[in-house]
Each structure stands twice: as structure tokens, then as C-alpha cells.
Design an enzyme around this catalytic site. Structure first.
Site, PDB file in Angstrom:
ATOM      1  N   SER A  68       0.829  -1.203   0.000  1.00 31.01           N
ATOM      2  CA  SER A  68       0.000   0.000   0.000  1.00 31.01           C
ATOM      3  C   SER A  68       0.865   1.256   0.000  1.00 31.01           C
ATOM      4  O   SER A  68       1.724   1.407  -0.862  1.00 31.01           O
ATOM      5  CB  SER A  68      -0.961  -0.044   1.196  1.00 31.01           C
ATOM      6  OG  SER A  68      -1.966   0.924   1.086  1.00 31.01           O
TER       7      SER A  68
ATOM      8  N   LYS B 226       4.544   2.283  -2.153  1.00 31.29           N
ATOM      9  CA  LYS B 226       5.026   3.521  -2.775  1.00 31.29           C
ATOM     10  C   LYS B 226       6.421   3.846  -2.253  1.00 31.29           C
ATOM     11  O   LYS B 226       7.344   4.158  -3.014  1.00 31.29           O
ATOM     12  CB  LYS B 226       4.067   4.672  -2.462  1.00 31.29           C
ATOM     13  CG  LYS B 226       2.600   4.436  -2.743  1.00 31.29           C
ATOM     14  CD  LYS B 226       1.760   5.643  -2.348  1.00 31.29           C
ATOM     15  CE  LYS B 226       0.314   5.341  -2.042  1.00 31.29           C
ATOM     16  NZ  LYS B 226      -0.475   4.797  -3.127  1.00 31.29           N
TER      17      LYS B 226
ATOM     18  N   TRP C 258      -9.534   0.116  -6.123  1.00 30.53           N
ATOM     19  CA  TRP C 258      -9.057   1.441  -5.678  1.00 30.53           C
ATOM     20  C   TRP C 258      -7.617   1.670  -6.119  1.00 30.53           C
ATOM     21  O   TRP C 258      -7.221   2.762  -6.496  1.00 30.53           O
ATOM     22  CB  TRP C 258      -9.190   1.518  -4.162  1.00 30.53           C
ATOM     23  CG  TRP C 258      -8.740   2.795  -3.515  1.00 30.53           C
ATOM     24  CD1 TRP C 258      -7.551   3.021  -2.878  1.00 30.53           C
ATOM     25  CD2 TRP C 258      -9.473   4.023  -3.415  1.00 30.53           C
ATOM     26  NE1 TRP C 258      -7.498   4.304  -2.379  1.00 30.53           N
ATOM     27  CE2 TRP C 258      -8.671   4.944  -2.702  1.00 30.53           C
ATOM     28  CE3 TRP C 258     -10.729   4.431  -3.859  1.00 30.53           C
ATOM     29  CZ2 TRP C 258      -9.080   6.246  -2.428  1.00 30.53           C
ATOM     30  CZ3 TRP C 258     -11.146   5.724  -3.572  1.00 30.53           C
ATOM     31  CH2 TRP C 258     -10.319   6.616  -2.879  1.00 30.53           C
TER      32      TRP C 258
ATOM     33  N   HIS D 117      -7.289  -5.792  -0.815  1.00 28.61           N
ATOM     34  CA  HIS D 117      -6.090  -5.005  -0.538  1.00 28.61           C
ATOM     35  C   HIS D 117      -5.434  -5.536   0.739  1.00 28.61           C
ATOM     36  O   HIS D 117      -5.876  -5.235   1.848  1.00 28.61           O
ATOM     37  CB  HIS D 117      -6.530  -3.550  -0.366  1.00 28.61           C
ATOM     38  CG  HIS D 117      -5.417  -2.565  -0.187  1.00 28.61           C
ATOM     39  ND1 HIS D 117      -4.689  -2.059  -1.244  1.00 28.61           N
ATOM     40  CD2 HIS D 117      -4.926  -1.956   0.929  1.00 28.61           C
ATOM     41  CE1 HIS D 117      -3.808  -1.181  -0.794  1.00 28.61           C
ATOM     42  NE2 HIS D 117      -3.928  -1.111   0.517  1.00 28.61           N
TER      43      HIS D 117
END
Length: 417
Positions: A257, A261, A348, A398
Site C-alpha cells: 500500500s 510507494k 481502488w 487489498h
């Protein structure tokens, strides 16, 4: 009912979701777009070999992400000391040695303590390859063990009666048994130790130790949370390099998540991460921003505390004008192995956009005669691709689960040598 369940899931997984934003989940509405040419320099030079990539284009791309996306990582050194707090050589029923190490960063009259949890396989007689990655809910959340010490910063982000204080609350995300049995170690730390992910607590972060902390706050290219988390990952490597039993040439960074990044940004800056793994990293991570699918740039940059540099705000609703997109971030790992993973129900994060980012990084890997993803069409669920640029999409939401780890271990086995 299924649609309602998914909508509620998106709200839970995206606590900063802005209801005023129109979120697109219709592939037919993505529209056409043209990605910036990763192999064309700012002055128009065609990059057709790895020497030009390393001398001309790669520095340009790195500068773009430093100035416009994640902010500039300070070069100032922060003194650090290490203290071994505990060691259990019979962890996981004797299969592992578990250590807890306090890393103390001190400068300019401020101190930040970070707790590192190491899980090392006992049966490996050679040097140990390692996965480096943050956890979200404290080291205590990764295993139900009463000896795990709670992080100081965790009390800043969770009330005393919060369920996240329960030991092992996220143990399913850290399949230590599978990892250890495959001969790998893990170095994990609570990401709040480096930068508390709650608005108003930046003064407790590692960023507050730097000499220009106050003067740089309004600068458009000032680093924020993702930059700090990436910096902290490299500091974990600094410590691992002091341990004779660790294989310093076989270190992987893994992030899920928002930490997916940060893992990509850490891997882009620090070549000591031989393998880079991004799990469900979405917008501002692996996903192509120009697709306008799922979470948007305007939504993710509105999260507080800020994750991205202020300069990125200029591209709200103007993604097609950006001189970059996330395939260029993935390309910064070349020629090192990089793996991007998605989840089928995690719309998402835009699974297709995550795949396409990895696919379009392929031309840079080709300069090194490395193998990228084979087709612009994503693979089916549970059909992992273990090329130099790897990918899988699995069933589910997720999250990080044992199947993800199974794929990452396979990828490391094949590509991390």
C-alpha cells in the site's frame, strides 16, 4: 449486496476518501492517453543503450521524482547508535533467532528511537538473504509473542484501548514460518517509528532531526512522509551491513500500500536493495496516474500528514500534462529485479494500471538485456510472471497474504542471486 460490500471495503481501506471526488471504476471511461517516453531525454536525445540511460536519462528521471513527486531526500548525516535489546534463539519453535534492536537517531537536540525486529533462519549456514519492510501496527502486530517491545511512537497514533495493541493482530501479513523455512530472514520496523502517520505529529518524525527542518516546510520540493519512510529503509540496510551473518548482496525491500510507494522510492535511490517489491501500491506507487481509475492524484495528495511533495499538487486533474508517469519510477530499478503485485478486488489501487506501469518499464530493462513483462495484456489471476520485471494478481482484497509471500520467495529464488 456484493457491490455494497465492496463499497464499504473501499471506505475502510481508504479512510481519507473524499466523497466529493468522482472515482471511476469503469474501464471504458479511462480514455486514451500517451505516456512520456522513458527513453527520450529532456533535450530529445534518444536513449538507446545502458550508458546513455545511466549518464543522461536516469539522473533526469530521478531528479523529476525528487523535485515533483516525493521531495528531495536530505544528504545530511544523522548520527545513529544501535542497542541489542533481546535475542531469542528458539523463536518459531526453534526454527529462527529473533532479535530486537533499538536504533537511536540524535541530532539538533532531538532524538528518535526506532525498534527493529529481526527474524533469522537457524538452519541457514551461509550468509542470510533478507527482506526489509515496514509493518503498519507495530512489531508486536507481526507475531503473537509477549516479548515483543512496543514502539514509543505507537502511543501517538493509537488510543490505549485500541485493538491494534493486540499482539499478532496482523500476523497473517507476516508469514514468518514460510519465509524462514525457505531460508530468508526478515527485518521489519513499525513505520510510525520513522514518521508517525497521523496528522500533527511530524515533530516526532525523523524529519525533525534535520538542520533545515523548519526552513524547508513550505518548499515545494520538501520531502514528506514517503520520503522519510524511504530514508528509514536505507538506515535499516546500514544496520544490516554491520552484521556478518547477513548477505549484503541479497537484500530485498518489500512494501504494501503506502509502503509499496515508499519501497519503490527507496529502491530507486538505494542500489543496495537488490530486489524491489511493491504490493498493492496504487496511485503514487506503481499505478499509471493517467488512467484516472480508482484513487486519483487529487485524493492521494490530500491525505494528511502529507505523503508527497507540494509540487505534485499542481497536477490535480492535469495528469496528462505530467512530464512523468509511474512506469518511469519502476524503470529506475533497472537492471535490478522488480516485482509488482495486485489484488483482484483492490480496484481502488487500479490493478491494471499497476501492471501497465511494470510493463512499460520494460524498454529500460531491455537496454541491459533483461526480460520485462511479455504482453500489454495482464496475466490471469494466480498466474505469476517471474521475469526480471515480475508480476502477479491474486484473488482477494487489498492486503498481503501467504500467496503473495509464496510468489515473492519464488521471485527472490530465481532473480535475487
Amino acid at each position: 449486496m456484493k457491490s455494497l460490500k465492496y463499497a464499504l471495503l473501499c471506505l475502510c481501506l481508504s479512510p481519507f476518501f473524499a466523497t466529493s471526488q468522482q472515482v471511476n471504476y469503469d474501464e471504458s471511461l479511462v480514455g486514451s492517453y500517451e505516456l512520456p517516453d522513458v527513453l527520450r531525454s529532456n533535450d530529445g536525445t534518444k536513449i538507446d543503450n545502458k550508458q546513455k540511460w545511466e549518464k543522461i536519462r536516469r539522473p533526469e528521471v530521478l531528479e523529476t521524482y525528487s523535485s515533483l513527486v516525493y521531495g528531495r531526500t536530505p544528504t545530511e548525516e544523522i548520527p545513529v547508535s544501535y542497542e541489542l535489546l533481546t535475542e531469542n534463539k528458539q523463536a518459531l519453535n526453534g526454527f529462527a533467532t529473533m532479535r530486537q534492536v533499538k536504533m537511536t537517531f540524535s541530532k539538533n537536540g532531538k532524538t528518535v528511537n526506532a525498534l527493529l525486529l529481526l527474524m533469522l533462519p537457524n538452519h541457514v549456514k551461509k550468509k542470510i538473504p533478507m527482506f526489509v519492510g515496514y509493518n503498519f501496527k507495530g512489531n508486536h502486530s507481526t507475531i503473537a509473542d509477549s516479548s515483543i517491545i512496543y514502539s514509543e511512537n505507537f502511543k501517538l497514533v493509537r488510543e490505549p484501548d485500541h485493538l491494534d495493541w493486540i499482539r499478532g493482530v496482523q500476523a497473517k501479513r507476516w508469514d514468518y514460518t514460510q519465509i524462514i523455512k525457505r531460508g530468508y530472514g526478515v527485518a521489519t520496523m513499525c513505520y510510525h517509528d520513522i514518521f508517525p502517520d497521523k496528522d500533527g505529529f511530524k515533530d516526532y518524525s525523523i524529519a525533525a532531526l534535520f538542520s533545515d527542518y523548519s526552513s524547508r516546510q513550505q518548499a515545494g520540493d520538501n520531502w514528506e512522509a514517503i520520503g522519510a519512510w524511504a530514508w528509514g529503509s536505507s538506515r535499516i540496510v546500514d544496520y544490516l551491513e554491520t552484521l556478518p551473518e547477513i548477505d549484503k548482496r541479497r537484500l530485498a525491500i518489500i512494501g504494501h500500500s503506502r509502503q509499496g510507494k515508499a519501497a519503490l522510492w527507496a529502491g530507486a535511490q538505494d542500489p543496495r536493495f537488490h530486489v524491489v517489491i511493491s504490493n498493492d501500491s496504487g496511485e503514487g506507487g506503481a499505478a499509471i496516474s493517467r488512467r484516472n481509475y480508482g484513487e486519483t492524484l487529487a485524493i492521494v495528495t490530500g491525505i494528511k500528514p502529507a505523503w508527497f511533495a507540494k509540487n505534485l499538487n499542481a497536477y490535480h486533474g492535469r495528469e496528462k500534462e505530467m512530464p512523468f508517469d509511474q512506469h518511469m519510477l519502476v524503470a529506475l530499478m533497472a537492471p535490478r529485479p522488480v516485482y509488482v503485485a495486485s489484488a483482484e478486488e483492490d480496484r481502488w489501487a487500479d490493478p491494471k494500471g499497476e501492471y501497465l506501469s511494470a510493463y512499460h518499464a520494460g524498454p529500460v530493462y531491455a537496454l541491459y538485456k533483461k526480460k520485462g513483462l511479455p504482453s500489454e495484456t495482464p496475466p490471469a489471476v494466480h498466474q505469476p510472471i517471474y521475469n526480471d520485471v515480475g508480476y502477479h494478481i491474486r484473488a482477494g482484497i487489498h492486503d498481503v497474504n501467504s500467496y503473495d509471500w509464496f510468489c515473492y520467495l519464488n521471485f527472490f529464488d530465481k532473480m535475487g542471486r
